[in-house]
Design an enzyme around this catalytic site. Structure first.
Site, mmCIF file in Angstrom:
data_model
loop_
_atom_site.group_PDB
_atom_site.id
_atom_site.type_symbol
_atom_site.label_atom_id
_atom_site.label_comp_id
_atom_site.label_asym_id
_atom_site.label_seq_id
_atom_site.Cartn_x
_atom_site.Cartn_y
_atom_site.Cartn_z
ATOM 1 N N SER A 141 0.821 -1.213 0.000
ATOM 2 C CA SER A 141 0.000 0.000 0.000
ATOM 3 C C SER A 141 0.849 1.254 0.000
ATOM 4 O O SER A 141 1.691 1.440 0.874
ATOM 5 C CB SER A 141 -0.863 0.068 1.270
ATOM 6 O OG SER A 141 -1.891 -0.831 1.203
ATOM 7 N N HIS B 167 -8.766 0.165 -10.170
ATOM 8 C CA HIS B 167 -7.723 0.168 -9.146
ATOM 9 C C HIS B 167 -6.914 -1.124 -9.227
ATOM 10 O O HIS B 167 -6.366 -1.612 -8.245
ATOM 11 C CB HIS B 167 -8.397 0.282 -7.775
ATOM 12 C CG HIS B 167 -7.490 0.753 -6.699
ATOM 13 N ND1 HIS B 167 -6.819 -0.111 -5.861
ATOM 14 C CD2 HIS B 167 -7.133 2.006 -6.321
ATOM 15 C CE1 HIS B 167 -6.089 0.602 -5.021
ATOM 16 N NE2 HIS B 167 -6.262 1.881 -5.277
ATOM 17 N N HIS C 60 -5.264 -9.037 -1.854
ATOM 18 C CA HIS C 60 -5.354 -9.325 -0.412
ATOM 19 C C HIS C 60 -6.445 -10.357 -0.136
ATOM 20 O O HIS C 60 -7.482 -10.358 -0.793
ATOM 21 C CB HIS C 60 -5.693 -8.058 0.379
ATOM 22 C CG HIS C 60 -4.662 -6.975 0.274
ATOM 23 N ND1 HIS C 60 -4.724 -5.990 -0.690
ATOM 24 C CD2 HIS C 60 -3.549 -6.725 1.006
ATOM 25 C CE1 HIS C 60 -3.691 -5.171 -0.536
ATOM 26 N NE2 HIS C 60 -2.957 -5.592 0.471
ATOM 27 N N TYR D 43 -8.373 -10.271 2.377
ATOM 28 C CA TYR D 43 -9.580 -9.578 2.874
ATOM 29 C C TYR D 43 -10.482 -9.059 1.753
ATOM 30 O O TYR D 43 -11.629 -8.714 1.987
ATOM 31 C CB TYR D 43 -9.219 -8.438 3.843
ATOM 32 C CG TYR D 43 -8.412 -7.295 3.272
ATOM 33 C CD1 TYR D 43 -8.965 -6.376 2.386
ATOM 34 C CD2 TYR D 43 -7.080 -7.129 3.632
ATOM 35 C CE1 TYR D 43 -8.214 -5.332 1.856
ATOM 36 C CE2 TYR D 43 -6.320 -6.090 3.122
ATOM 37 C CZ TYR D 43 -6.896 -5.199 2.228
ATOM 38 O OH TYR D 43 -6.138 -4.175 1.712
ATOM 39 N N GLU D 44 -9.952 -9.013 0.520
ATOM 40 C CA GLU D 44 -10.777 -8.573 -0.603
ATOM 41 C C GLU D 44 -11.696 -9.692 -1.079
ATOM 42 O O GLU D 44 -12.566 -9.471 -1.926
ATOM 43 C CB GLU D 44 -9.890 -8.121 -1.770
ATOM 44 C CG GLU D 44 -9.095 -6.858 -1.457
ATOM 45 C CD GLU D 44 -8.132 -6.514 -2.588
ATOM 46 O OE1 GLU D 44 -8.537 -5.799 -3.507
ATOM 47 O OE2 GLU D 44 -6.977 -6.970 -2.533
ATOM 48 N N ALA E 58 2.832 -2.040 4.182
ATOM 49 C CA ALA E 58 2.589 -1.042 5.219
ATOM 50 C C ALA E 58 2.138 -1.829 6.446
ATOM 51 O O ALA E 58 1.388 -2.786 6.328
ATOM 52 C CB ALA E 58 1.490 -0.086 4.776
ATOM 53 N N MET F 132 -1.817 -6.955 7.065
ATOM 54 C CA MET F 132 -2.852 -7.804 6.456
ATOM 55 C C MET F 132 -2.383 -8.450 5.160
ATOM 56 O O MET F 132 -3.196 -8.780 4.301
ATOM 57 C CB MET F 132 -4.100 -6.958 6.169
ATOM 58 C CG MET F 132 -4.599 -6.159 7.358
ATOM 59 S SD MET F 132 -5.980 -5.107 6.880
ATOM 60 C CE MET F 132 -6.119 -4.036 8.329
ATOM 61 N N SER F 133 -1.085 -8.629 4.994
ATOM 62 C CA SER F 133 -0.590 -9.179 3.721
ATOM 63 C C SER F 133 0.674 -10.008 3.952
ATOM 64 O O SER F 133 0.918 -10.476 5.060
ATOM 65 C CB SER F 133 -0.284 -8.019 2.762
ATOM 66 O OG SER F 133 0.799 -7.259 3.232
ATOM 67 N N ASN G 286 2.039 3.568 11.354
ATOM 68 C CA ASN G 286 1.268 4.069 12.503
ATOM 69 C C ASN G 286 1.633 3.271 13.746
ATOM 70 O O ASN G 286 2.161 2.165 13.639
ATOM 71 C CB ASN G 286 -0.239 3.914 12.227
ATOM 72 C CG ASN G 286 -0.610 2.496 11.849
ATOM 73 O OD1 ASN G 286 -0.472 2.107 10.680
ATOM 74 N ND2 ASN G 286 -1.036 1.698 12.810
ATOM 75 N N HIS H 166 -6.950 4.582 7.036
ATOM 76 C CA HIS H 166 -6.163 4.246 5.854
ATOM 77 C C HIS H 166 -5.464 5.473 5.273
ATOM 78 O O HIS H 166 -4.350 5.367 4.756
ATOM 79 C CB HIS H 166 -7.067 3.582 4.808
ATOM 80 C CG HIS H 166 -6.333 3.138 3.587
ATOM 81 N ND1 HIS H 166 -5.361 2.160 3.628
ATOM 82 C CD2 HIS H 166 -6.422 3.545 2.298
ATOM 83 C CE1 HIS H 166 -4.872 1.996 2.403
ATOM 84 N NE2 HIS H 166 -5.500 2.817 1.581
HETATM 85 N N1 HPA Z 1 -2.752 -2.953 11.410
HETATM 86 C C1 HPA Z 1 -2.906 -3.760 10.339
HETATM 87 N N2 HPA Z 1 -2.515 -3.445 9.126
HETATM 88 C C2 HPA Z 1 -1.928 -2.246 8.946
HETATM 89 C C3 HPA Z 1 -1.746 -1.355 10.003
HETATM 90 C C4 HPA Z 1 -2.185 -1.729 11.310
HETATM 91 O O1 HPA Z 1 -2.054 -0.992 12.302
HETATM 92 N N3 HPA Z 1 -1.132 -0.256 9.492
HETATM 93 C C5 HPA Z 1 -0.966 -0.491 8.162
HETATM 94 N N4 HPA Z 1 -1.432 -1.699 7.831
#
Ligand code: HPA
Length: 273
Positions: A32, A63, A85, A87-88, A115, A213-214, A237, A248
């Site tokens: 991402s 996309h 992903h 989750y998609e 990310a 998540m990947s 983050n 996001h």
């Molecule tokens: N959690 C899960 N996936 C993420 C996060 C997070 O805090 N930040 C970026 N991708």
């Protein structure tokens, strides 16, 4: 993995070879906000995913992403600008289909990026982390089901999922570039929810330094196919409970901020592979 799946992989690979994607050395999976690196490939050939036969069909309108072939860091690379992903709604076989295609195109090394949320309390947004190992908390595994011994072993050794030599080479590259690099264990969950603060404490207790998540499915398949893996997380983050809330937009904003150092790090690392 049945015969039909392998046929589909070969069909996609033949198509891409005809497009000129030959003698590829390094596969690059861009997370991402990190896809911009593929735009630096020289003598590039870019093919939209939707044009590649048998490739998973995008769930997000307009996309889709591109497979980009070209020279980067002096190597012939194939980059995924955008990944699929779990989750998609894709199966883990679909998520990892491009990794099998990379293998069929001759790729022997894969650089996976993502990310991720920082769970380790010494991490801050904007940090880059060498993935030293992962924990699969997706509840699934792309290798579930019949095994094709021509693709890899029934029981894949994950003792050294992330190549030690590659970890050193990313570290050396970071030093050269003056980037303060972190190291840690990536825990992969399914998403698409961000974690609860209690889940983040669980991740930490279980030994995770970053959460996302990947990546885990792709790395499992890369190891099954005997490809060497380097992994880099962009900590976007503080994980849930360590800051007020998550979104996001913030994730993308931070990847944009570190874009230049991320790109130089990956390029320099590839040049040393
Ligand atoms: N959690 C899960 N996936 C993420 C996060 C997070 O805090 N930040 C970026 N991708």
């Amino acid at each position: 993995m049945d015969e039909k799946y392998i046929e589909s992989v070969n069909k996609a690979a033949s198509f891409l070879k005809e497009k000129g994607m030959v003698d590829a050395e390094v596969g690059l999976i861009l997370g991402s906000g990190l896809g911009d690196l593929a735009n630096e490939a020289q003598e590039a050939i870019a093919v939209p995913y939707e044009d590649i036969p048998e490739f998973p069909v995008s769930t997000v309108e307009g996309h889709a992403g591109h497979l980009v072939y070209g020279m980067l860091g002096g190597k012939k690379v194939i980059a995924m600008q955008g990944r699929f992903h779990f989750y998609e709604g894709y199966s883990l076989q679909e998520v990892t289909f491009p990794v099998r295609v990379m293998k069929a195109l001759g790729v022997s090394s894969v650089v996976v990026t993502n990310a991720a949320g920082g769970v380790n309390e010494t991490f801050k947004p904007g940090d880059l982390m060498i993935i030293t190992d992962h924990i699969n908390m997706t509840g699934g595994n792309p290798l579930l089901g019949p095994n094709d011994a021509n693709q890899g072993p029934r029981f894949t050794d994950m003792s050294v999922a992330y190549d030690k030599g590659y970890q050193e080479l990313v570290e050396d590259s970071a030093k050269e570039l003056g980037i303060d690099i972190k190291h840690g264990v990536y825990m992969g969950l399914t998403g698409p929810t961000y974690e609860t603060p209690a889940e983040v404490r669980m991740v930490r207790t279980m030994g995770g330094d970053a959460v996302g998540m990947s990546t885990v499915p792709e790395v499992i398949v890369a190891r099954h196919a005997d490809m060497k893996v380097a992994g880099i997380s962009c900590i976007t983050n503080f994980a849930a409970g360590m800051q007020e809330s998550l979104n996001h937009e913030e994730v993308v904003e931070v990847t944009t901020k570190v874009r230049e150092s991320f790109k130089s790090l990956v390029k320099t690392a590839i040049s040393k592979m």
